[in-house]
Design a protein around this motif. Sequence first.
Motif, PDB file in Angstrom:
ATOM      1  N   LEU A  10     -31.189   1.435 -27.913  1.00  0.00           N
ATOM      2  CA  LEU A  10     -31.672   0.117 -28.681  1.00  0.00           C
ATOM      3  C   LEU A  10     -30.577   0.122 -30.338  1.00  0.00           C
ATOM      4  O   LEU A  10     -31.165  -0.723 -31.320  1.00  0.00           O
ATOM      5  N   SER A  11     -29.746   0.786 -30.509  1.00  0.00           N
ATOM      6  CA  SER A  11     -29.489   0.888 -31.650  1.00  0.00           C
ATOM      7  C   SER A  11     -28.042  -0.595 -31.677  1.00  0.00           C
ATOM      8  O   SER A  11     -28.078  -2.123 -31.986  1.00  0.00           O
ATOM      9  N   VAL A  12     -28.107  -1.102 -30.641  1.00  0.00           N
ATOM     10  CA  VAL A  12     -27.535  -2.289 -30.321  1.00  0.00           C
ATOM     11  C   VAL A  12     -28.356  -3.877 -30.538  1.00  0.00           C
ATOM     12  O   VAL A  12     -28.406  -4.652 -30.964  1.00  0.00           O
ATOM     13  N   LEU A  13     -29.385  -3.168 -29.334  1.00  0.00           N
ATOM     14  CA  LEU A  13     -30.803  -4.372 -29.749  1.00  0.00           C
ATOM     15  C   LEU A  13     -30.931  -4.899 -31.256  1.00  0.00           C
ATOM     16  O   LEU A  13     -31.092  -5.806 -31.895  1.00  0.00           O
ATOM     17  N   THR A  14     -30.938  -3.305 -32.022  1.00  0.00           N
ATOM     18  CA  THR A  14     -31.655  -3.876 -33.262  1.00  0.00           C
ATOM     19  C   THR A  14     -30.871  -4.313 -34.705  1.00  0.00           C
ATOM     20  O   THR A  14     -31.122  -5.043 -34.970  1.00  0.00           O
ATOM     21  N   LEU A  15     -29.162  -4.228 -34.046  1.00  0.00           N
ATOM     22  CA  LEU A  15     -28.365  -4.920 -35.171  1.00  0.00           C
ATOM     23  C   LEU A  15     -28.292  -6.072 -34.716  1.00  0.00           C
ATOM     24  O   LEU A  15     -28.055  -6.791 -35.481  1.00  0.00           O
ATOM     25  N   SER A  16     -28.460  -6.467 -33.025  1.00  0.00           N
ATOM     26  CA  SER A  16     -28.300  -8.057 -32.499  1.00  0.00           C
ATOM     27  C   SER A  16     -29.232  -8.645 -33.542  1.00  0.00           C
ATOM     28  O   SER A  16     -29.687  -9.898 -33.692  1.00  0.00           O
ATOM     29  N   ILE A  17     -30.954  -8.314 -33.856  1.00  0.00           N
ATOM     30  CA  ILE A  17     -31.700  -8.363 -34.180  1.00  0.00           C
ATOM     31  C   ILE A  17     -32.281  -8.917 -35.942  1.00  0.00           C
ATOM     32  O   ILE A  17     -31.577  -9.632 -36.405  1.00  0.00           O
ATOM     33  N   LEU A  18     -31.361  -7.176 -36.212  1.00  0.00           N
ATOM     34  CA  LEU A  18     -30.952  -7.873 -38.096  1.00  0.00           C
ATOM     35  C   LEU A  18     -29.795  -9.094 -38.221  1.00  0.00           C
ATOM     36  O   LEU A  18     -29.657  -9.142 -39.114  1.00  0.00           O
ATOM     37  N   LEU A  19     -28.897  -9.190 -37.012  1.00  0.00           N
ATOM     38  CA  LEU A  19     -27.616 -10.512 -37.284  1.00  0.00           C
ATOM     39  C   LEU A  19     -27.742 -11.555 -37.425  1.00  0.00           C
ATOM     40  O   LEU A  19     -27.689 -12.621 -37.586  1.00  0.00           O
ATOM     41  N   LEU A  20     -29.056 -11.463 -36.642  1.00  0.00           N
ATOM     42  CA  LEU A  20     -29.952 -12.823 -35.944  1.00  0.00           C
ATOM     43  C   LEU A  20     -31.264 -13.352 -37.146  1.00  0.00           C
ATOM     44  O   LEU A  20     -31.919 -14.761 -37.457  1.00  0.00           O
ATOM     45  N   SER A  21     -30.863 -12.181 -38.074  1.00  0.00           N
ATOM     46  CA  SER A  21     -31.996 -12.711 -39.493  1.00  0.00           C
ATOM     47  C   SER A  21     -31.977 -13.530 -39.728  1.00  0.00           C
ATOM     48  O   SER A  21     -30.752 -12.971 -41.391  1.00  0.00           O
ATOM     49  N   GLY A  22     -33.018 -14.444 -40.453  1.00  0.00           N
ATOM     50  CA  GLY A  22     -32.266 -15.615 -41.214  1.00  0.00           C
ATOM     51  C   GLY A  22     -31.653 -16.848 -40.814  1.00  0.00           C
ATOM     52  O   GLY A  22     -30.701 -17.971 -41.742  1.00  0.00           O
ATOM     53  N   CYS A  23     -31.258 -17.097 -39.625  1.00  0.00           N
ATOM     54  CA  CYS A  23     -30.372 -17.785 -39.165  1.00  0.00           C
ATOM     55  C   CYS A  23     -30.683 -19.154 -39.331  1.00  0.00           C
ATOM     56  O   CYS A  23     -30.527 -19.638 -39.605  1.00  0.00           O
ATOM     57  N   GLY A  24     -32.045 -19.304 -39.029  1.00  0.00           N
ATOM     58  CA  GLY A  24     -32.452 -20.467 -38.520  1.00  0.00           C
ATOM     59  C   GLY A  24     -32.484 -20.993 -40.563  1.00  0.00           C
ATOM     60  O   GLY A  24     -32.314 -22.426 -41.104  1.00  0.00           O
ATOM     61  N   SER A  25     -33.411 -20.281 -41.644  1.00  0.00           N
ATOM     62  CA  SER A  25     -32.967 -20.774 -42.438  1.00  0.00           C
ATOM     63  C   SER A  25     -31.629 -20.882 -43.508  1.00  0.00           C
ATOM     64  O   SER A  25     -31.753 -21.494 -43.889  1.00  0.00           O
ATOM     65  N   ILE A  26     -30.378 -20.137 -42.809  1.00  0.00           N
ATOM     66  CA  ILE A  26     -29.040 -20.299 -42.978  1.00  0.00           C
ATOM     67  C   ILE A  26     -28.583 -21.318 -42.118  1.00  0.00           C
ATOM     68  O   ILE A  26     -28.075 -22.406 -43.026  1.00  0.00           O
ATOM     69  N   ILE A  27     -28.827 -22.091 -41.326  1.00  0.00           N
ATOM     70  CA  ILE A  27     -28.761 -22.857 -40.644  1.00  0.00           C
ATOM     71  C   ILE A  27     -28.626 -24.425 -40.963  1.00  0.00           C
ATOM     72  O   ILE A  27     -28.203 -25.068 -41.589  1.00  0.00           O
ATOM     73  N   SER A  28     -30.243 -24.141 -41.304  1.00  0.00           N
ATOM     74  CA  SER A  28     -31.246 -25.696 -41.917  1.00  0.00           C
ATOM     75  C   SER A  28     -30.664 -25.770 -43.251  1.00  0.00           C
ATOM     76  O   SER A  28     -31.013 -26.818 -43.338  1.00  0.00           O
ATOM     77  N   ARG A  29     -29.773 -25.134 -44.091  1.00  0.00           N
ATOM     78  CA  ARG A  29     -29.768 -25.552 -45.241  1.00  0.00           C
ATOM     79  C   ARG A  29     -28.127 -25.676 -45.405  1.00  0.00           C
ATOM     80  O   ARG A  29     -27.493 -26.349 -46.326  1.00  0.00           O
TER      81      ARG A  29
END
Length: 79
Positions: free
Chosen positions: A7-26
């Motif tokens: 559960l910790s690894v899954l939560t950490l993965s989701i948090l690390l992916l947050s904002g990816c589309g926003s960051i990549i597109s800019r």
Amino acid sequence: MNRFLKLSVLTLSILLLSGCGSIISRTVPGQGHGNQYYPGVQWDVRDSAWRVLTIIDLPLSLVLDTLLLPVDASHGPYE
């Protein structure tokens, strides 16, 4: 303990992916596709093999894109 670790690894993965589309597109040249407003959301809803992960990221990109709306209005299209 094993379930907690998964559960910790899954939560950490989701948090690390947050904002990816926003960051990549800019930041990555050519990835904004000329979209001036909400480029991260438009990045997330594109059709790709990673669609499941980008749907998870969609609400977080929506929040980040909304916060960056004044910057997008003054910046112009991301090319």
